[in-house]
Design an enzyme around this catalytic site. Sequence first.
Site: not given
Ligand code: IPE
Ligand code: IPE
Ligand code: MG
Length: 240
Positions: A20, A68
């Site tokens: 993340d 997602n």
């Molecule tokens: C968790 O991250 C899922 C992945 C890293 C694939 P998210 O960014 O989707 O999680 P939330 O929405 O902050 O809980």
């Molecule tokens: C994790 O990074 C990747 C996926 C969830 C696919 P994020 O895209 O959630 O990054 P932040 O949390 O917005 O910084």
């Molecule tokens: Mg995220």
Amino acid sequence: MAKKRENEAAMPRHIAIIMDGNGRWAKKRLLPRTAGHAAGAETFRRIALYCREIGVKYLTVYAFSTENWKRPQEEVSKIMGLMKDYLLESIRDMQKNHVRIEFFGDLTALSPELQDLAAEARKESEVFTDSQVNMCINYGSRDEMLRAARAWAKRCAETGEDPESLTEETFSSLLYSADVPDPDLIIRPGGELRISNFLLWQAAYAELYFTDVLWPDFDERELDRAVAAYQARNRRFGGI
Ligand code: IPE
Ligand code: IPE
Ligand code: MG
């Protein structure tokens, strides 16, 4: 480097990572979020190699959750494109890296091309037994458990097995993670203190490690830190 030889017993056998912070990494640099995903994909390659190097047998990474899909179509496409690049590359490098690749998640929601690549990667690498990477794509722990519950109900209806005979072992064997031991250490970079629907069943006794470092900045040293923190913990599994 995390100590492999001197401290083999305390090395986690299975590390799981919630990758993340890609979007925030990009935002800090005034780049589009998709640039963060590209940087995150690079980090994944490095960390996967490093885990193998230090003797971690299983690495499970959360790449795309069942939630997602709520993101803008453009971002979802970019992430899927990066997965395709990774699969193409790993099929090419498989012989060299000797890493087995598995997938956790409902891949039927992916493009036929991605599904074929995933099937090929899985097939080509199934002979390797030293280390395994589990890529969680369109993965959600609740979805995984519902599938297992449905599979069990179906099995009972078809075979006349007693629903009451369900054990933890049987339930585990109906999850995507069948055959993979539970994670010892779950790492979440990116600063959020939550699990976000990741391995809820399997994480029962996992050690959790959170860091504010954003995933694209997460490097070998950060992994060493997480492993050192893990090695300093006292796992009791409910005992004393
Ligand atoms: C968790 O991250 C899922 C992945 C890293 C694939 P998210 O960014 O989707 O999680 P939330 O929405 O902050 O809980
Ligand atoms: C994790 O990074 C990747 C996926 C969830 C696919 P994020 O895209 O959630 O990054 P932040 O949390 O917005 O910084
Ligand atoms: Mg995220």
